[in-house]
Design an enzyme around this catalytic site. Structure first.
Site, PDB file in Angstrom:
ATOM      1  N   ASN A  42       0.852  -1.190   0.000  1.00  0.00           N
ATOM      2  CA  ASN A  42       0.000   0.000   0.000  1.00  0.00           C
ATOM      3  C   ASN A  42       0.887   1.238   0.000  1.00  0.00           C
ATOM      4  O   ASN A  42       2.109   1.135   0.008  1.00  0.00           O
ATOM      5  CB  ASN A  42      -0.969  -0.026   1.198  1.00  0.00           C
ATOM      6  N   LYS A  82       8.195 -18.322  -9.332  1.00  0.00           N
ATOM      7  CA  LYS A  82       7.472 -17.236  -9.989  1.00  0.00           C
ATOM      8  C   LYS A  82       6.271 -17.776 -10.765  1.00  0.00           C
ATOM      9  O   LYS A  82       6.398 -18.776 -11.482  1.00  0.00           O
ATOM     10  CB  LYS A  82       8.448 -16.529 -10.939  1.00  0.00           C
ATOM     11  N   ASP A 134      -4.411  -9.337  13.053  1.00  0.00           N
ATOM     12  CA  ASP A 134      -4.549  -7.922  13.390  1.00  0.00           C
ATOM     13  C   ASP A 134      -3.605  -7.647  14.563  1.00  0.00           C
ATOM     14  O   ASP A 134      -3.841  -8.095  15.687  1.00  0.00           O
ATOM     15  CB  ASP A 134      -6.002  -7.596  13.754  1.00  0.00           C
ATOM     16  N   PHE A 156      -4.142   3.755  15.045  1.00  0.00           N
ATOM     17  CA  PHE A 156      -4.449   4.762  14.036  1.00  0.00           C
ATOM     18  C   PHE A 156      -5.634   4.233  13.238  1.00  0.00           C
ATOM     19  O   PHE A 156      -5.824   3.016  13.143  1.00  0.00           O
ATOM     20  CB  PHE A 156      -3.261   4.987  13.097  1.00  0.00           C
ATOM     21  N   LYS A 204     -11.051  -2.957  18.253  1.00  0.00           N
ATOM     22  CA  LYS A 204      -9.663  -3.386  18.421  1.00  0.00           C
ATOM     23  C   LYS A 204      -9.261  -3.481  19.894  1.00  0.00           C
ATOM     24  O   LYS A 204      -8.211  -4.012  20.212  1.00  0.00           O
ATOM     25  CB  LYS A 204      -8.734  -2.408  17.722  1.00  0.00           C
TER      26      LYS A 204
HETATM   27  N1  CTP Z   1      -3.747  -2.795  12.203  1.00  0.00           N
HETATM   28  C1  CTP Z   1      -2.951  -3.818  12.671  1.00  0.00           C
HETATM   29  N2  CTP Z   1      -2.965  -5.033  12.025  1.00  0.00           N
HETATM   30  C2  CTP Z   1      -3.743  -5.215  10.946  1.00  0.00           C
HETATM   31  C3  CTP Z   1      -4.564  -4.165  10.469  1.00  0.00           C
HETATM   32  C4  CTP Z   1      -4.533  -2.976  11.124  1.00  0.00           C
HETATM   33  O1  CTP Z   1      -2.225  -3.638  13.655  1.00  0.00           O
HETATM   34  N3  CTP Z   1      -3.740  -6.403  10.349  1.00  0.00           N
HETATM   35  C5  CTP Z   1      -3.740  -1.532  12.958  1.00  0.00           C
HETATM   36  C6  CTP Z   1      -3.151  -0.340  12.248  1.00  0.00           C
HETATM   37  O2  CTP Z   1      -1.777  -0.211  12.542  1.00  0.00           O
HETATM   38  C7  CTP Z   1      -3.959   0.800  12.852  1.00  0.00           C
HETATM   39  C8  CTP Z   1      -5.307   0.178  13.113  1.00  0.00           C
HETATM   40  O3  CTP Z   1      -5.095  -1.210  13.180  1.00  0.00           O
HETATM   41  O4  CTP Z   1      -3.435   1.208  14.091  1.00  0.00           O
HETATM   42  C9  CTP Z   1      -6.375   0.456  12.103  1.00  0.00           C
HETATM   43  O5  CTP Z   1      -5.920   0.195  10.810  1.00  0.00           O
HETATM   44  P1  CTP Z   1      -6.843   0.494   9.556  1.00  0.00           P
HETATM   45  O6  CTP Z   1      -6.117   0.098   8.327  1.00  0.00           O
HETATM   46  O7  CTP Z   1      -7.401   1.883   9.677  1.00  0.00           O
HETATM   47  O8  CTP Z   1      -8.095  -0.470   9.842  1.00  0.00           O
HETATM   48  P2  CTP Z   1      -8.399  -1.937   9.474  1.00  0.00           P
HETATM   49  O9  CTP Z   1      -8.132  -2.791  10.648  1.00  0.00           O
HETATM   50  O10 CTP Z   1      -7.742  -2.305   8.214  1.00  0.00           O
HETATM   51  O11 CTP Z   1      -9.991  -1.875   9.308  1.00  0.00           O
HETATM   52  P3  CTP Z   1     -10.880  -1.470   8.019  1.00  0.00           P
HETATM   53  O12 CTP Z   1     -10.428  -2.377   6.936  1.00  0.00           O
HETATM   54  O13 CTP Z   1     -12.266  -1.729   8.500  1.00  0.00           O
HETATM   55  O14 CTP Z   1     -10.650  -0.014   7.747  1.00  0.00           O
END
Ligand code: CTP
Length: 412
Positions: free
Chosen positions: A216, A294, A312, A331, A349
């Site tokens: 990303n 590959k 997560d 965040f 979370k």
């Molecule tokens: N985060 C994490 N591990 C993941 C996904 C997210 O630790 N696998 C943490 C990010 O570092 C951030 C928070 O979760 O602190 C929220 O991340 P965000 O990308 O905004 O949310 P998502 O969990 O991806 O939820 P959604 O897809 O519903 O936006």
């Protein structure tokens, strides 16, 4: 008005050879505007790009060039130059002077002063992108960093040599800000002394096969700035970062990872911690299985990629247990309904605070230098902060964290 953190400081500016030397008179002016006394040492290479007269005019000081100039050696020898300064700044720092510093050479006035000094040294590298990427330069920088030399930049962009990439010297105002940060870090209060902080930053890369990955647009700027800000307030910080171009923040232990699963492992290994700030843009999904070779076009339909969910990290580390940090800050990257989604995320979370930011393309937040955020604390009214540079968002967040621990201690 509060005094500028640079006011009254004395900086010895060493200008080495590189086209970026043309920016140094401006750098000297900017420093002097903030009350800094600047003396310049100009290498032979540097003198090809900026004249001693220009530096003398803006610094209103003699410019030092020659190790064997008897007048300078009797009245202001290389030891005196270093004694006078609070800090030595090498800008631009060419590949050559970095190599000479790493090797401990003393073959001109600049190198001799740098070898003879016991003062802090910051370097602002500037060079062709291939020289910057060369293993020799990388190794020299690692050596210098291990000795405590601070590195400012370089920036990425078009270069005088016609190439594009990292290697442009940071702009004078960025260098001034880095110096101010450095002095603020050294001289400022340390309310987080004794606290251990864990910060995640950057994207993760999830392999599709050995040559391709899902990623990303996260630059790591915000997470790295948070790590730096916490360290400035005295915390012992471990920064677990996905692949980024951001330089390692000063005074922070950096653990580089690629995938979400590696990030989780590295975070677990860094526990226990008093606080966690999860600023990484972790990939939600990875490709199922392990493509050891590959993927090839075989004339048929394109391969179907099956995605599975990544752990997560924030939710895992927020779960109640003996290792849970006392304060967990997540965040939330949202493109719409920012506050509502962020509130829901906080609950889902299990973290204590969420910094919610709008990452819709029009805001330029991803990869940009500024951020508009809301700080949501469980049980309190959300705060909306003005649009601020990411470094400032980080500084405010670090201060809020320090206040939280201070108040927590008072209550106990
Ligand atoms: N985060 C994490 N591990 C993941 C996904 C997210 O630790 N696998 C943490 C990010 O570092 C951030 C928070 O979760 O602190 C929220 O991340 P965000 O990308 O905004 O949310 P998502 O969990 O991806 O939820 P959604 O897809 O519903 O936006």
């Amino acid at each position: 008005m509060a005094e500028h953190p640079l006011s009254g400081k004395r900086v010895l500016l060493i200008v080495s050879g590189g086209i970026a030397a043309y920016k140094t008179p401006d750098l000297v002016r900017r420093l002097r505007e903030r009350g800094v006394a600047v003396r310049c040492v100009l290498t032979r290479g540097g003198a090809q790009f900026v004249t001693p007269l220009a530096l003398q005019a803006v610094s209103e000081e003699t410019v030092f060039q020659d190790l064997w100039n008897l007048t300078d050696e009797s009245e202001m020898g290389h030891i005196q130059l270093s004694r006078w300064a609070d800090m030595l700044l090498v800008a631009p720092a060419s590949a050559n002077i970095l190599a000479r510093m790493a090797a401990g050479m003393a073959d001109d006035l600049a190198a001799t002063v740098l070898l003879a000094t016991d003062k802090p040294v910051l370097v602002a590298p500037a060079m062709n992108v291939r020289m910057w990427d060369h293993p020799a330069t990388r190794a020299n920088l690692e050596t210098l960093k291990a000795r405590g030399v601070g590195v400012i930049g370089p920036n990425e962009g078009a270069m005088a040599c016609g190439e594009f990439g990292p290697g442009r010297m940071s702009e004078p105002l960025e260098i001034v800000a880095a110096l101010a940060d450095w002095f603020a870090g050294r001289d400022g209060p340390k309310p987080l002394a004794g606290k251990r902080a864990l910060v995640t930053s950057g994207p993760t890369h999830e392999p599709i096969d050995p040559v391709r990955y899902i990623a990303n647009r996260s630059s790591g700027k915000q997470g790295h700035a948070v790590a730096a800000a916490l360290a400035r307030l005295g915390a012992a910080v471990t920064l677990v970062s996905g692949p980024v171009r951001e330089p390692d923040p000063q005074g922070v232990t950096v653990v580089g990872v690629e995938t979400a699963r590696q990030m989780l492992d590295a975070c677990r290994a860094a526990l226990p911690a008093d606080l966690l700030v999860a600023a990484a843009a972790v990939a939600d999904w990875r490709v199922e299985g392990d493509a050891a070779s590959k993927l090839k076009k075989d004339g048929g339909a394109p391969p179907a990629l099956r995605l599975v969910e990544n752990p997560d990290i924030l939710a895992t580390l927020s779960a109640p247990g003996p290792q849970r940090p006392a304060l967990v800050v997540g965040f939330a990257a949202e493109t719409n309904d920012v506050l509502a989604y962020a509130q829901a995320k906080l609950a889902r979370k299990g973290c204590d605070w969420i910094v919610a930011n709008d990452v819709s393309p029009a805001t330029g937040t991803f990869g940009g230098d500024s951020n508009t955020v809301h700080l949501i604390r469980a049980g309190a009214t959300p705060e909306t902060w003005p649009t601020l540079p990411k470094t400032e968002v980080a500084a405010r967040l670090a201060t809020a964290i320090a206040d939280h621990f201070k108040n927590g201690t008072k209550l106990a």
